[in-house]
Write a protein that holds these residues in place. Structure first.
Motif, PDB file in Angstrom:
ATOM      1  N   LEU A   6      18.739  -8.548  16.264  1.00  0.00           N
ATOM      2  CA  LEU A   6      17.698  -8.175  17.211  1.00  0.00           C
ATOM      3  C   LEU A   6      18.294  -7.980  18.589  1.00  0.00           C
ATOM      4  O   LEU A   6      19.225  -8.685  18.990  1.00  0.00           O
ATOM      5  N   PRO A   7      17.773  -7.029  19.369  1.00  0.00           N
ATOM      6  CA  PRO A   7      18.337  -6.806  20.713  1.00  0.00           C
ATOM      7  C   PRO A   7      18.141  -7.987  21.645  1.00  0.00           C
ATOM      8  O   PRO A   7      19.009  -8.267  22.468  1.00  0.00           O
ATOM      9  N   ASP A   8      17.015  -8.700  21.571  1.00  0.00           N
ATOM     10  CA  ASP A   8      16.767  -9.868  22.426  1.00  0.00           C
ATOM     11  C   ASP A   8      15.797 -10.781  21.687  1.00  0.00           C
ATOM     12  O   ASP A   8      14.575 -10.687  21.846  1.00  0.00           O
ATOM     13  N   ALA A   9      16.360 -11.666  20.863  1.00  0.00           N
ATOM     14  CA  ALA A   9      15.522 -12.542  20.045  1.00  0.00           C
ATOM     15  C   ALA A   9      14.748 -13.535  20.901  1.00  0.00           C
ATOM     16  O   ALA A   9      13.604 -13.889  20.575  1.00  0.00           O
ATOM     17  N   LEU A  10      15.343 -14.013  22.007  1.00  0.00           N
ATOM     18  CA  LEU A  10      14.640 -14.981  22.847  1.00  0.00           C
ATOM     19  C   LEU A  10      13.418 -14.360  23.512  1.00  0.00           C
ATOM     20  O   LEU A  10      12.363 -14.995  23.605  1.00  0.00           O
ATOM     21  N   ALA A  11      13.546 -13.133  23.995  1.00  0.00           N
ATOM     22  CA  ALA A  11      12.391 -12.474  24.603  1.00  0.00           C
ATOM     23  C   ALA A  11      11.283 -12.259  23.584  1.00  0.00           C
ATOM     24  O   ALA A  11      10.087 -12.420  23.901  1.00  0.00           O
ATOM     25  N   LEU A  12      11.640 -11.939  22.354  1.00  0.00           N
ATOM     26  CA  LEU A  12      10.640 -11.754  21.306  1.00  0.00           C
ATOM     27  C   LEU A  12       9.960 -13.077  20.972  1.00  0.00           C
ATOM     28  O   LEU A  12       8.730 -13.136  20.790  1.00  0.00           O
ATOM     29  N   SER A  13      10.721 -14.175  20.909  1.00  0.00           N
ATOM     30  CA  SER A  13      10.123 -15.477  20.650  1.00  0.00           C
ATOM     31  C   SER A  13       9.190 -15.890  21.776  1.00  0.00           C
ATOM     32  O   SER A  13       8.117 -16.466  21.544  1.00  0.00           O
ATOM     33  N   GLY A  14       9.601 -15.599  23.016  1.00  0.00           N
ATOM     34  CA  GLY A  14       8.724 -15.910  24.143  1.00  0.00           C
ATOM     35  C   GLY A  14       7.438 -15.115  24.103  1.00  0.00           C
ATOM     36  O   GLY A  14       6.359 -15.645  24.419  1.00  0.00           O
ATOM     37  N   ALA A  15       7.494 -13.830  23.725  1.00  0.00           N
ATOM     38  CA  ALA A  15       6.279 -13.021  23.625  1.00  0.00           C
ATOM     39  C   ALA A  15       5.371 -13.518  22.501  1.00  0.00           C
ATOM     40  O   ALA A  15       4.141 -13.514  22.632  1.00  0.00           O
ATOM     41  N   ILE A  16       5.966 -13.955  21.382  1.00  0.00           N
ATOM     42  CA  ILE A  16       5.156 -14.518  20.293  1.00  0.00           C
ATOM     43  C   ILE A  16       4.433 -15.783  20.759  1.00  0.00           C
ATOM     44  O   ILE A  16       3.248 -15.993  20.474  1.00  0.00           O
ATOM     45  N   ASP A  17       5.146 -16.653  21.491  1.00  0.00           N
ATOM     46  CA  ASP A  17       4.527 -17.868  21.987  1.00  0.00           C
ATOM     47  C   ASP A  17       3.404 -17.564  22.970  1.00  0.00           C
ATOM     48  O   ASP A  17       2.368 -18.244  22.980  1.00  0.00           O
ATOM     49  N   ALA A  18       3.577 -16.519  23.811  1.00  0.00           N
ATOM     50  CA  ALA A  18       2.530 -16.164  24.768  1.00  0.00           C
ATOM     51  C   ALA A  18       1.276 -15.696  24.048  1.00  0.00           C
ATOM     52  O   ALA A  18       0.151 -16.056  24.431  1.00  0.00           O
ATOM     53  N   VAL A  19       1.424 -14.894  22.996  1.00  0.00           N
ATOM     54  CA  VAL A  19       0.256 -14.439  22.232  1.00  0.00           C
ATOM     55  C   VAL A  19      -0.385 -15.604  21.489  1.00  0.00           C
ATOM     56  O   VAL A  19      -1.617 -15.694  21.375  1.00  0.00           O
ATOM     57  N   ARG A  20       0.419 -16.538  20.997  1.00  0.00           N
ATOM     58  CA  ARG A  20      -0.139 -17.698  20.314  1.00  0.00           C
ATOM     59  C   ARG A  20      -0.940 -18.584  21.280  1.00  0.00           C
ATOM     60  O   ARG A  20      -1.985 -19.119  20.909  1.00  0.00           O
ATOM     61  N   GLN A  21      -0.438 -18.726  22.518  1.00  0.00           N
ATOM     62  CA  GLN A  21      -1.148 -19.552  23.491  1.00  0.00           C
ATOM     63  C   GLN A  21      -2.412 -18.869  23.994  1.00  0.00           C
ATOM     64  O   GLN A  21      -3.411 -19.538  24.282  1.00  0.00           O
ATOM     65  N   ALA A  22      -2.379 -17.544  24.151  1.00  0.00           N
ATOM     66  CA  ALA A  22      -3.551 -16.805  24.665  1.00  0.00           C
ATOM     67  C   ALA A  22      -3.800 -15.601  23.769  1.00  0.00           C
ATOM     68  O   ALA A  22      -3.319 -14.500  24.052  1.00  0.00           O
ATOM     69  N   PRO A  23      -4.526 -15.783  22.647  1.00  0.00           N
ATOM     70  CA  PRO A  23      -4.733 -14.660  21.723  1.00  0.00           C
ATOM     71  C   PRO A  23      -5.488 -13.494  22.339  1.00  0.00           C
ATOM     72  O   PRO A  23      -5.334 -12.352  21.901  1.00  0.00           O
ATOM     73  N   GLY A  24      -6.297 -13.733  23.364  1.00  0.00           N
ATOM     74  CA  GLY A  24      -7.063 -12.649  23.968  1.00  0.00           C
ATOM     75  C   GLY A  24      -6.374 -11.953  25.114  1.00  0.00           C
ATOM     76  O   GLY A  24      -6.981 -11.059  25.734  1.00  0.00           O
ATOM     77  N   CYS A  25      -5.145 -12.318  25.434  1.00  0.00           N
ATOM     78  CA  CYS A  25      -4.419 -11.714  26.561  1.00  0.00           C
ATOM     79  C   CYS A  25      -3.929 -10.321  26.150  1.00  0.00           C
ATOM     80  O   CYS A  25      -3.044 -10.187  25.297  1.00  0.00           O
ATOM     81  N   ALA A  26      -4.550  -9.289  26.753  1.00  0.00           N
ATOM     82  CA  ALA A  26      -4.197  -7.919  26.384  1.00  0.00           C
ATOM     83  C   ALA A  26      -2.772  -7.582  26.798  1.00  0.00           C
ATOM     84  O   ALA A  26      -2.027  -6.908  26.062  1.00  0.00           O
ATOM     85  N   ALA A  27      -2.341  -8.052  27.960  1.00  0.00           N
ATOM     86  CA  ALA A  27      -0.982  -7.756  28.418  1.00  0.00           C
ATOM     87  C   ALA A  27       0.055  -8.420  27.514  1.00  0.00           C
ATOM     88  O   ALA A  27       1.101  -7.838  27.218  1.00  0.00           O
ATOM     89  N   CYS A  28      -0.251  -9.660  27.054  1.00  0.00           N
ATOM     90  CA  CYS A  28       0.686 -10.349  26.155  1.00  0.00           C
ATOM     91  C   CYS A  28       0.798  -9.633  24.824  1.00  0.00           C
ATOM     92  O   CYS A  28       1.896  -9.484  24.263  1.00  0.00           O
ATOM     93  N   ARG A  29      -0.323  -9.149  24.295  1.00  0.00           N
ATOM     94  CA  ARG A  29      -0.302  -8.437  23.021  1.00  0.00           C
ATOM     95  C   ARG A  29       0.460  -7.108  23.145  1.00  0.00           C
ATOM     96  O   ARG A  29       1.233  -6.725  22.272  1.00  0.00           O
ATOM     97  N   THR A  30       0.248  -6.420  24.262  1.00  0.00           N
ATOM     98  CA  THR A  30       0.945  -5.144  24.470  1.00  0.00           C
ATOM     99  C   THR A  30       2.456  -5.357  24.576  1.00  0.00           C
ATOM    100  O   THR A  30       3.259  -4.591  24.022  1.00  0.00           O
TER     101      THR A  30
END
Length: 704
Positions: free
Chosen positions: A642-666
């Motif tokens: 993966l080009p940046d596995a840590l950034a992807l893990s951080g984005a997954i955690d952000a969506v898990r913490q706030a499922p309704g966050c449109a910016a996090c999902r995008t």
């Protein structure tokens, strides 16, 4: 005793005393400078500073001691020894006495001079200056030792940048500091970071110092995907430590999940790159007349430093033809220069290694970096020293030309191209006759290589290539083939292939040629034809015109090397025996379908593709919480590519913490799109017909 010896006897004590006095004054400042460099910069810089300062002090002390010359000695003796009657110049001079009176006075003064001691002329020690310099240096050393440093005691905490709102009774982070202690081999200083995100060398030790308000009871560092780290209290601060062996994400949780979710912080562990070795000498060197040693040069660079010592692997190939003997040995070599950019120039004596004419010496440098433990070892490029044989090359009576050939492992089409390009670059500085001779020599190598490949074609391409208009291969007298003598009159047997061929032709199906399929054989024939064109241009002194043919030959040779089909002798099929007892009985026991099952292609990006569709606006989109556990496993499995596995893990955690966050999902959807493998290319339309193809299609249409 001569006048010069007498002069040296009287000035030596003074020179020695002054030399030692100067060094005594210089040593305390040198010691202070070394300790200050060690405490503030690094050990390597301290050693360099001490060495340079000591060398400068030695040079300065020697220059100062040379001031005690002949003039100083005469003045000192005349001022301190009245019995010499101001006539010391008559003794310490190279000129003969001008008169008998001067000669008499010289003998009288010489007898009185021996009554003194040269040690009396030595200057006194600079006790006062030495005391002042020593006390000043000791004061500087004491101040450096007692001065608070970043790595001593509790660090200065910076205000927190978490940005979380304060809630009554819920602890929150108010001050922070991250101390980074790099590995000792890097030579980097200890530093403090006011932020909790950092890029550190791999293997660094991290120390967190945190402060909470109100005071926390059991704060932790929550590692994303790993076990949490418990902080320990030290007065009003909380401390934790860990070694950064790999990159990771974490968050500071002061209230055990009772407050708002803290943001993620990132630690990137920079991997120590292996050293790089570059050859500063040409890859192939020819021994010059009278040369008895060789000094190949290498440059070794590394981000944190290359070891001062390395190993040089030496391979000797002595002999010619089939009588070649090989020997290999390794010797230690030392480099010079800065640790991050060292130069290795060993001196190799031919007599030490038994290197003689008609042999090749191949050297390869093996270096290590300063990583501890497990230093990284790298092998550099190979350099070749060739000593041509003193024997005169043999000439061929057929061609009348003399060709000096290289060993077989250098006579390749790629090497011929390299030799041609080198000759073209050196054309301006070479005499015309020398230029023509070198071109002809390369043409001889091309002829030898063409002969080696022609044996796979039955020797058919030893002459010029066939013209494009030739319809077939004709055999006649003088065509370059060995047709033998006249046919022997022997009775023929009708239908015997061997007899017909022996009488009217000659075979070309030797084993090397018969092992190639027709397509590969045709490509090889084209390669040999291009070699013949290249050979012709080279032997006529036009290497620039031969270069395109040489490149074409190389391309055809590569195609032949990639060919895998060969002709094998025909053998009968080995089928299982037929069970005659089951014939006409209708029994079907043991029979199974021979149709192969279609195995679907396994999609490795299935969880990522499913999550990407769920985060979108299509029919598979999920508006609420998404099950991201399969995606977490996919990220851990494919983290290496993966080009940046840590950034992807951080984005997954952000969506898990706030499922309704449109910016996090995008953001997560965009990262998934970049991380998934690209789909295979679509079918490409057949290219349109060229002029020849169009005429062919028109003829077919007209014929119909």
């Amino acid at each position: 005793m001569s006048d010069e010896a007498l002069f040296i006897q009287w000035v030596t004590p003074a020179r020695r005393r002054h030399f030692a006095d100067t060094l005594a004054l210089a040593l305390p400042p040198i010691l202070a400078l070394t300790i200050l460099s060690l405490l503030t910069i690094s050990l390597l810089f301290a050693l360099c500073a001490a060495t340079v300062s000591l060398l400068v002090s030695l040079v300065l002390a020697r220059q100062r001691s040379l001031r005690f010359d002949r003039l100083w000695l005469i003045r000192t003796l005349d001022s301190t020894r009245p019995e010499l009657e101001d006539s010391s110049a008559l003794i310490f001079t190279d000129e003969a006495p001008a008169s008998p009176l001067q000669s008499l006075q010289r003998h009288r003064i010489a007898a009185r001079l021996d009554q003194g001691n040269p040690q009396d002329l030595a200057p006194p020690w600079s006790k006062r200056a030495l005391l002042i310099v020593s006390l000043t240096s000791l004061a500087l050393i004491a101040a450096a030792l007692l001065w608070p440093r970043a790595s001593d005691g509790p660090p200065t905490l910076a205000p927190s940048s978490e940005g979380l709102p304060a809630k009554p009774g819920i602890p929150r982070l108010v001050a922070q500091n991250l101390r980074i202690i790099p590995p000792a081999y890097t030579g980097l200083p200890v530093r403090d970071s006011a932020t909790l995100d950092a890029r550190v060398p791999q293997g660094s030790r991290l120390e967190w110092t945190l402060r909470f308000d109100p005071q926390a009871t059991a704060p932790k560092l929550l590692m994303l995907g790993n076990q949490p780290i418990t902080l320990r209290q030290d007065g009003a601060n909380w401390i934790a430590s860990r070694t950064a062996d790999a990159a990771f994400l974490y968050r500071v949780d002061p209230a055990a999940g009772r407050g708002p979710t803290p943001p993620l912080h990132r630690i990137d562990a920079i991997t120590d790159a292996p050293p790089q070795v570059k050859a500063l000498t040409d890859s192939l060197t020819i021994v010059k007349p009278g040369q008895r040693n060789w000094s190949p040069a290498f440059a070794a660079t590394d981000d944190y430093g290359v070891a001062a010592s390395a190993r040089l692997r030496i391979t000797l190939a002595i002999g010619e033809g089939e009588n070649v003997t090989f020997s290999e040995r390794e010797i230690p070599v030392s480099g010079n220069g800065h640790a991050r950019d060292r130069r290795f120039t060993p001196r190799l004596d031919f007599s030490t290694f038994g290197f003689a004419a008609g042999g090749d010496m191949v050297v390869q440098l093996i270096v290590r970096d300063n990583r501890s433990p497990n230093p990284q070892e790298v092998r550099g490029p190979s350099l070749i020293l060739r000593w041509p044989s003193p024997k005169a090359p043999e000439s061929s009576g057929l061609t009348g030309m003399v060709n000096t050939t290289l060993p077989a492992y250098f006579r390749s089409q790629r090497q011929i191209i390299i030799d041609i390009e080198k000759l073209l670059k050196e054309k301006r500085g070479i005499a015309p006759d020398r230029y023509l001779a070198r071109s002809a020599s390369i043409g001889g190598d091309q002829q030898i290589l063409r002969g080696r490949y022609s044996q796979f074609l039955g020797g058919e391409n030893e002459g010029a290539p066939d013209l494009p208009t030739a319809d077939g291969e004709a055999h006649s007298d003088g065509d370059g083939h060995d047709h033998g003598g006249p046919p022997v009159a022997t009775p023929n047997v009708f239908g015997e292939k061997e007899d017909v061929l022996a009488e009217f032709g000659h075979p070309h199906d030797e084993s090397p040629a018969s092992s190639l399929d027709p397509e590969t054989r045709a490509i090889l024939k084209q390669a040999v034809d291009e070699m013949w064109q290249s050979e012709r241009e080279l032997k006529t002194g036009h290497p620039d015109a031969a270069l395109p043919y040489a490149y074409k030959a190389l391309r055809f040779i590569k195609e032949v090397q990639q060919a895998t089909r060969i002709f094998l002798s025909r053998v009968g099929p080995e089928l299982p025996p037929i069970d005659a007892s089951r014939r006409m009985t209708g029994k079907r026991e043991g029979l199974a379908s021979r149709q192969l099952e279609i195995t679907p292609i396994e999609q490795q990006d299935g969880p990522a593709a499913a999550a990407w569709r769920a985060l979108g606006d299509g029919p598979d989109a999920i508006r609420g919480a998404i099950n991201l556990a399969p995606l977490d496993g996919w990220v851990r499995t494919n983290a290496a590519r993966l080009p940046d596995a840590l950034a992807l893990s951080g984005a997954i955690d952000a969506v898990r913490q706030a499922p309704g966050c449109a910016a996090c999902r995008t953001k997560l959807r965009a990262l998934l799109w970049a991380a998934m493998e690209r789909p295979s290319g679509r079918l490409v339309r057949r290219r349109p017909a060229d002029a020849t193809g169009a005429r062919y299609l028109d003829r077919i249409g007209a014929a119909q």
